[in-house]
Design a protein around this motif. Structure first.
Motif, PDB file in Angstrom:
ATOM      1  N   GLU A   1      -4.436  13.293  -2.435  1.00  0.00           N
ATOM      2  CA  GLU A   1      -3.896  11.947  -2.624  1.00  0.00           C
ATOM      3  C   GLU A   1      -2.798  11.692  -1.605  1.00  0.00           C
ATOM      4  O   GLU A   1      -1.844  12.469  -1.477  1.00  0.00           O
ATOM      5  N   LEU A   2      -2.944  10.597  -0.866  1.00  0.00           N
ATOM      6  CA  LEU A   2      -1.979  10.241   0.164  1.00  0.00           C
ATOM      7  C   LEU A   2      -1.207   9.004  -0.255  1.00  0.00           C
ATOM      8  O   LEU A   2      -1.761   8.087  -0.886  1.00  0.00           O
ATOM      9  N   THR A   3       0.062   8.971   0.090  1.00  0.00           N
ATOM     10  CA  THR A   3       0.897   7.796  -0.135  1.00  0.00           C
ATOM     11  C   THR A   3       0.947   6.999   1.158  1.00  0.00           C
ATOM     12  O   THR A   3       1.406   7.497   2.192  1.00  0.00           O
ATOM     13  N   LEU A   4       0.465   5.764   1.093  1.00  0.00           N
ATOM     14  CA  LEU A   4       0.304   4.944   2.293  1.00  0.00           C
ATOM     15  C   LEU A   4       1.130   3.671   2.185  1.00  0.00           C
ATOM     16  O   LEU A   4       1.529   3.259   1.089  1.00  0.00           O
ATOM     17  N   LYS A   5       1.348   3.034   3.329  1.00  0.00           N
ATOM     18  CA  LYS A   5       2.065   1.762   3.374  1.00  0.00           C
ATOM     19  C   LYS A   5       1.111   0.644   3.758  1.00  0.00           C
ATOM     20  O   LYS A   5       0.351   0.761   4.714  1.00  0.00           O
ATOM     21  N   ASP A   6       1.193  -0.463   2.991  1.00  0.00           N
ATOM     22  CA  ASP A   6       0.356  -1.620   3.264  1.00  0.00           C
ATOM     23  C   ASP A   6       1.047  -2.519   4.281  1.00  0.00           C
ATOM     24  O   ASP A   6       2.176  -2.246   4.724  1.00  0.00           O
ATOM     25  N   LEU A   7       0.354  -3.614   4.643  1.00  0.00           N
ATOM     26  CA  LEU A   7       0.900  -4.531   5.635  1.00  0.00           C
ATOM     27  C   LEU A   7       2.245  -5.122   5.212  1.00  0.00           C
ATOM     28  O   LEU A   7       3.118  -5.362   6.045  1.00  0.00           O
ATOM     29  N   ASP A   8       2.401  -5.377   3.900  1.00  0.00           N
ATOM     30  CA  ASP A   8       3.635  -5.983   3.419  1.00  0.00           C
ATOM     31  C   ASP A   8       4.738  -4.966   3.153  1.00  0.00           C
ATOM     32  O   ASP A   8       5.798  -5.309   2.612  1.00  0.00           O
ATOM     33  N   GLY A   9       4.514  -3.707   3.500  1.00  0.00           N
ATOM     34  CA  GLY A   9       5.516  -2.680   3.296  1.00  0.00           C
ATOM     35  C   GLY A   9       5.449  -1.976   1.963  1.00  0.00           C
ATOM     36  O   GLY A   9       6.173  -0.995   1.740  1.00  0.00           O
ATOM     37  N   SER A  10       4.611  -2.456   1.053  1.00  0.00           N
ATOM     38  CA  SER A  10       4.478  -1.816  -0.251  1.00  0.00           C
ATOM     39  C   SER A  10       3.707  -0.510  -0.108  1.00  0.00           C
ATOM     40  O   SER A  10       2.937  -0.313   0.837  1.00  0.00           O
ATOM     41  N   THR A  11       3.934   0.404  -1.065  1.00  0.00           N
ATOM     42  CA  THR A  11       3.249   1.699  -1.038  1.00  0.00           C
ATOM     43  C   THR A  11       2.044   1.680  -1.963  1.00  0.00           C
ATOM     44  O   THR A  11       2.032   0.996  -2.990  1.00  0.00           O
ATOM     45  N   LEU A  12       1.038   2.418  -1.585  1.00  0.00           N
ATOM     46  CA  LEU A  12      -0.150   2.567  -2.408  1.00  0.00           C
ATOM     47  C   LEU A  12      -0.645   3.996  -2.283  1.00  0.00           C
ATOM     48  O   LEU A  12      -0.316   4.710  -1.330  1.00  0.00           O
ATOM     49  N   HIS A  13      -1.437   4.411  -3.264  1.00  0.00           N
ATOM     50  CA  HIS A  13      -1.960   5.777  -3.280  1.00  0.00           C
ATOM     51  C   HIS A  13      -3.479   5.725  -3.099  1.00  0.00           C
ATOM     52  O   HIS A  13      -4.165   4.920  -3.745  1.00  0.00           O
ATOM     53  N   GLU A  14      -3.968   6.559  -2.221  1.00  0.00           N
ATOM     54  CA  GLU A  14      -5.403   6.598  -1.947  1.00  0.00           C
ATOM     55  C   GLU A  14      -5.864   8.054  -1.899  1.00  0.00           C
ATOM     56  O   GLU A  14      -5.192   8.906  -1.309  1.00  0.00           O
ATOM     57  N   SER A  15      -6.991   8.334  -2.552  1.00  0.00           N
ATOM     58  CA  SER A  15      -7.528   9.687  -2.592  1.00  0.00           C
ATOM     59  C   SER A  15      -8.651   9.842  -1.584  1.00  0.00           C
ATOM     60  O   SER A  15      -9.431   8.909  -1.360  1.00  0.00           O
TER      61      SER A  15
END
Length: 854
Positions: A64-78
């Motif tokens: 699971e990686l913690t990523l940053k979206d275009l708006d700066g918010s964080t999201l988790h993707e496996s």
């Protein structure tokens, strides 16, 4: 209005054939993609070696990686992990202390290669790699001893009955096993089989626990047998709470099969991506096709709609009538398309298996949900297409209705012109941006994908303007070809809108198909060139099941060898960047001996120094540099194939990643984090005096059953994954051509059928039948030349960006036969769609045809 819609469908069956066929094909393909999607999500097989366990504890096969979206918010993707995650033996002690646990059994395994008594290699069932397990693990599954006895000494082995039959051995016979060294001889002590008598999904063999420990196995799982009266669900919850480790997974029920068969889980994840990609492309093409067919149908019914408006029918009532027609057609097409989708999904599964994308026995999850969803999407798509097509026809005032219907509209509306030129401006901006950003591979690919879409939509919107330009260019040539040419030129000048409706689907087919196909041919050409240029080794040792890692060390000891390295392959996972947003990416990785890099493999460093490769550094391709946003001196944070975090300094960026791999690591580092612990091949560079080297290498290879000596890497083997991806894209092209066939034939057939009065009038005024046929042939030539020519021009822009991204030059690889196949197929469809209806209409007597109703 619903009753009127049913009567219209009954009276105008021919006008709805094209729409019906397009909806039927769309429902079948979307239903099949839905089944593949559900199968990928629910991928799993019934447990065999773990069937007797109440719970199975394994490493979590995803990171699971913690990523940053275009708006700066964080999201988790496996992201799924391709290699088996190993466990620590000490975990057994913690499991023993959990309430409800009666027994904990370790399942340890090591990948082996089996050779029969004659030295011939024997592969696992379905071509899978063989794994030797500890005998104690037999208690976890449904296997039982059918012949012989359990392994008693370090030289005993127990095979499953199916594997023994294929190897031609029985208890008492001798076989040879290879792990990381030369083969060792074992005695077949006994045979095991599943309790129900069927052959196991994956071939297995067992060694004594002591013998297996000598081979350095990895602990794959721990099986838990529960106390009497303890249910699997509460037991799994208790284990999870006690361990409290996000890197571990507890499996019960069907999940035990997912834990056992990693290949099904990994291929299921790939299948999800493919199903979404194919379904998305099909849906996109379906929207274009359905809009074209419904717009043509509404256009040919302008007089009917005008009459309804003149007698007081409101625009809303007409829209409801058209929507009812579309809904009924889509429902029937969807219902009939579902059985075709069921046949199609099995055909697709077999093709995917043939290209190594999924195992040959990959199970399909069949339920009504994908087909119900396909029918719903089909109905909604048909409704959207018909309502958009009907907007202009239903907005005209009743007093203008009949006049509007009597003649072809003079030109494009203001809104359509503005929309079209805005799309052209966006396409021009995308192309210019791509040329300015030629070093950023993924930006170029993204721009190329959006560019072809923008250009095709712009062509559809500005179709009459483009058709008028084509007429201005081609009509003077027709005028010089006699009476039939004069008539064809006059018709094309007078009916630009009808011509645009015929040209647009040809442009769609040629541009989409050319972009997809020639992107793949360009990528394969570049990859093949890189393999041939990058391999500087004189000899290559390889084997279907992998090469023992100690073979490279023995090759280095030969006096005729300057350098040699094992080449190990795997994947790594990292956080990539695409247009400002992060996403999880999986990249191909290779491990090589740093001392042999350059003498056996030339990756062509663009920046940095490849000689500095070490267990704490890495080199990356230009593609990976683009995707990961890294350069020389930066620190890469990745996860190896088994989930182990890796942090290393980038010491070089190289250009030959398409031919080899995007990430290059130290050989021993990467090898230790693979499941099979084998090299894909051994690359050998000879000294200046290499007399007898071929004979010496052949002698070494003979000691490892299945190992062969070659002069170079087999390009097809090196690029197997790329060729599989290319096949998937060719499948999409086939669907595009199929949809185009529907659109082209339907469009031209309906347009030709609507000209029966025109043909009758020409014949009554003295025009011969052969002259009418000649006129239509020349009109077809205009449609083909304009459609194929414009489609080719549109495809050139995205292909230029792709070629720059792949090889740094603006010239894509366009095989002549491939282009002729695409252009020829669309041309044949266009000519058939015009000439077949023409000849049928000319069989009707002119006096009967001129009096026929519209």
């Amino acid at each position: 209005m619903f009753t009127l819609a049913l009567q219209t469908l009954k009276a105008r069956k021919g006008g709805f054939v094209g729409t019906f066929v397009a909806l039927l094909l769309g429902a079948a393909v979307l239903g099949a993609c839905g089944v593949l999607l559900e199968s990928g999500i629910r991928a799993g097989s019934s447990a065999e070696r773990y069937a007797a366990a109440d719970a199975i504890v394994t490493g979590r096969q995803e990171v699971e990686l913690t990523l940053k979206d275009l708006d700066g918010s964080t999201l988790h993707e496996s992201q799924p992990l391709p290699e088996r995650v190993p466990l620590e033996s000490s975990l057994a002690e913690r499991l023993d202390r959990v309430d409800g646990v009666r027994t904990v059994i370790e399942d340890a395994a090591v990948t082996v290669r089996l050779a029969d008594a004659h030295g011939r290699p024997v592969s696992g069932r379905h071509g899978s790699a063989l794994q030797a397990h500890n005998w104690a693990g037999l208690r976890l599954g449904d296997f039982r001893l059918t012949q012989g006895h359990a392994p008693r000494t370090a030289d005993d082995v127990v095979l499953d009955s199916d594997l023994a039959a294929r190897a031609g051995v029985r208890p008492g016979d001798r076989v040879r096993l290879m792990t990381t060294s030369v083969p060792r001889t074992y005695t077949v002590a006994g045979l095991v089989a599943l309790k129900d008598g069927r052959a196991p999904r994956q071939s297995v063999l067992f060694l004594s626990d002591a013998a297996l420990r000598q081979l350095g196995p990895a602990v794959q799982a721990f099986g838990v047998l529960a106390d009497p009266g303890t249910s699997p669900g509460p037991l799994a919850h208790a284990i999870g709470s006690a361990l409290d480790d996000d890197h571990l997974s507890v499996h019960t029920g069907d999940g035990r099969g997912r834990a056992e068969f990693l290949d099904v889980v990994v291929s299921g994840s790939n299948l999800v991506v493919l199903a979404v990609a194919i379904g998305g492309n099909v849906l996109l093409i379906a929207v274009f096709v359905l809009y074209a067919t419904t717009a043509l149908s509404v256009r040919h019914r302008r007089r009917e709609i005008a009459l309804l408006r003149a007698i007081g029918t409101t625009p809303g009532q007409i829209r409801r009538m058209l929507a009812s027609e579309a809904a009924v057609t889509a429902l029937v097409a969807g219902a009939l398309g579902s059985p075709l989708g069921l046949l199609l999904v099995y055909w697709l599964r077999d093709r995917f298996a043939g290209h190594g994308i999924v195992p040959p026995d990959f199970p399909l999850a069949l339920s009504p949900l994908p087909f119900l969803a396909a029918i719903l999407v089909t109905v909604l798509t048909a409704l959207a297409a018909v309502l958009i097509s009907a907007l202009r026809a239903t907005r005209i005032r009743p007093t203008e209705a009949l006049g509007e219907a009597a003649v072809e509209p003079p030109g494009l509306g203001r809104g359509r012109r503005i929309t079209g030129w805005v799309l052209v401006a966006l396409a021009a901006g995308s192309f210019s941006t791509g040329l300015a950003q030629h070093a950023d591979f993924f930006t170029l690919v993204s721009l190329a994908n959006s560019l072809v879409l923008l250009l095709v939509i712009a062509t559809a919107v500005l179709g009459p303007l483009l058709s008028r330009a084509a007429v201005r260019l081609l009509a003077p040539l027709l005028d010089r070809t006699g009476v039939t040419g004069y008539l064809a030129a006059a018709n094309t000048r007078a009916n630009v809108g009808r011509l645009a409706g015929a040209i647009t689907p040809l442009v769609l087919a040629v541009s989409f198909a050319s972009t997809v196909v020639f992107t793949q041919t360009t990528a394969l050409r570049e990859s093949s060139d890189q393999v041939r240029a990058g391999l500087v080794a004189d000899h290559v040792l390889t084997a279907p099941g992998g090469v023992s890692p100690d073979l490279a060390a023995k090759v280095r000891d030969l006096k005729q060898v300057e350098s040699a390295t094992g080449l190990v392959k795997s994947k790594v996972v990292g956080a990539g960047q695409l247009l400002g947003a992060q996403e999880a990416v999986s990249l191909g990785a290779q491990g090589v001996d740093p001392g042999a890099l350059g003498t056996t493999l030339d990756l062509h460093a663009r920046d940095g120094d490849l000689a500095r490769l070490s267990p704490r550094t890495l080199a990356i391709s230009t593609t990976a540099a683009s995707w990961l946003g890294l350069g020389v001196g930066d620190t890469a944070r990745l996860h190896l194939g088994d989930g182990t975090p890796f942090q290393g300094k980038v010491i070089a960026v190289y250009t030959r990643g398409f031919g080899f791999a995007d990430i290059t690591l130290d050989h021993d580092l990467l090898l230790a984090h693979t499941t099979q612990r084998t090299d894909a091949s051994v690359l050998v560079r000879s000294t200046g005096h290499a007399d007898g080297l071929t004979r010496a290498l052949s002698g070494l290879a003979a000691a490892y059953p299945g190992t062969v000596l070659r002069d170079g890497l087999a390009v097809d083997d090196q690029l197997a994954e790329q060729r599989a991806n290319a096949w998937v894209n060719y499948l999409v092209v086939g669907l595009i051509i199929a949809y185009t066939a529907i659109t082209v034939v339907n469009t031209l057939a309906m347009a030709t059928a609507a000209r029966r009065r025109e043909f009758a009038l020409l014949r009554l005024s003295g025009t011969a039948r052969r002259q009418v046929v000649g006129m239509m042939r020349k009109e077809s030539a205009v449609v083909v030349l304009a459609g194929v020519g414009l489609g080719t021009v549109l495809a050139a822009f995205p292909l230029t960006l792709v070629a720059i991204g792949l090889g740094g030059t603006p010239w894509p690889a366009v095989p002549g036969l491939g282009y002729l196949a695409i252009a020829g197929a669309t041309a044949v469809l266009a000519v058939a769609g015009t000439m077949v209806p023409t000849r049928l209409l000319l069989r009707i007597r002119p006096v009967e045809a001129i009096g026929a109703r519209e």
